[in-house]
Write an enzyme that holds these catalytic residues in place. Structure first.
Site, PDB file in Angstrom:
ATOM      1  CE  LYS A  14       1.004   1.457   4.604  1.00  0.00           C
ATOM      2  NZ  LYS A  14       1.577   2.612   4.733  1.00  0.00           N
ATOM      3  CG  ASP A 154      -0.819   0.019   8.567  1.00  0.00           C
ATOM      4  OD1 ASP A 154      -1.659   0.840   8.694  1.00  0.00           O
ATOM      5  OD2 ASP A 154       0.240   0.479   8.303  1.00  0.00           O
TER       6      ASP A 154
END
Length: 320
Positions: A14, A154
């Site tokens: 990401k 995350d």
């Protein structure tokens, strides 16, 4: 029906399009507005039934953890013990369901290690999904997301992929309207940065940080598929702290900007630097030319250990 003894899951890295960070909470965490964007740098995590080891019984659910890939010296930063989030994911799933059996986990890595691109979190998400299938625990998506949030702030996003805003610690996810396809260049630093150290430096630099707010210009740029507007809206509250700890990142960012990048920022807590080089309604030739110029400038800077390109957004975890 044949029961599989091996499962492989591919999972993306990401980049944070916006990372707004509030003041430190009493529990040590920070409230975030974290716009995640999944990009086409992938790890592949394979879990298999552990082979019996003569004379030495398996200890715990993870009987072995190995890593390989194309990251050169960065691979040495991968912990191959119980501190690895992938091992933690397998152990948590076994604890929650009571159905775990010893497994061997192999990480084939292309996501930078300790680079601010959630490589460890991605591996944890993939291990959670892979063990769920291998053991036949059959957890729902909501249950997997709950366990992912327990593992780390995350970890939930790689299960979802695409582009999404995370609130709370980043684990409360809502998909965002993002019809565009974007091209990115990532500059990997030869140095590592500890997430904890970056947050501590942020707290030192921003003792009166306000509560984080979503960026309206970013949301509008994504919805419109406007690469230039997206580049102008990129923002990371942790960037100043990362540059304070590793000043050469500022020179890396400037090299890419000067070469024509539409936007540049430190990804997450760093030290990877991300450069948006085009997308949306732009023609491919224009984007390719800008990408080549940015890559050449970063190579000439001598500041980067490795430079890679990727597209975004992409889906989350998939079986392969």
């Amino acid at each position: 029906m044949t029961v599989s003894t091996t499962v492989t899951v591919r999972v993306p890295a990401k980049v944070n399009l916006q990372l707004a960070v509030g003041p430190r909470r009493e529990d040590g965490f920070h409230n975030l507005v974290n716009v995640f964007h999944a990009v086409s740098l992938f790890d592949e995590i394979t879990v298999r039934e552990a082979r019996p080891r003569r004379g030495r019984p398996d200890s715990g659910v993870v009987a072995g953890l190995t890593a390989g890939g194309d990251l050169g010296s960065h691979l040495a930063r991968v912990p191959l013990n119980s501190s690895n989030l992938a091992a933690g994911a397998a152990a948590l799933l076994a604890k929650e369901t009571g159905r775990g059996a010893p497994v061997e986990i192999h990480l084939a890595k292309s996501i930078p290690v300790a680079g601010g691109m959630a490589g460890g979190s991605a591996d944890a998400a993939a291990a959670l999904v892979a063990c769920d299938r291998l053991w036949g625990t059959g957890l729902s998506r909501a249950e997997l997301l709950r366990l992912a949030a327990e593992l780390g702030s995350d970890v939930a996003f790689p299960l979802v992929g695409g582009t999404a805003v995370g609130l709370g610690r980043g684990e409360l996810l809502t998909p965002m309207d993002s019809p565009g396809r974007y091209r990115w260049v990532f500059a990997l630093s030869p140095h590592g940065l500890s997430t904890g150290a970056v947050f501590a430096e942020y707290d030192r630099l921003r003792p009166d940080a306000p509560e984080p707010e979503p960026s309206a210009p970013l949301r509008e740029a994504l919805a419109a598929g406007d690469a230039r507007a997206l580049g102008a809206a990129l923002a990371n509250d942790l960037q100043e702290a990362a540059l304070s700890l590793l000043p050469e990142l500022g020179r890396t960012l400037e090299a890419g900007r000067a070469a024509g990048a539409l936007g540049a920022l430190v990804s997450g807590s760093g030290p990877t630097c991300a450069f948006l080089v085009g997308g949306g309604s732009e023609d491919r030739e224009t984007v390719s030319g800008r990408e080549a110029a940015v890559v050449a400038a970063l190579e000439a800077s001598g500041l980067c250990e490795q430079i890679v390109s990727a597209d975004g957004d992409v889906p989350g975890t998939v079986f392969v």
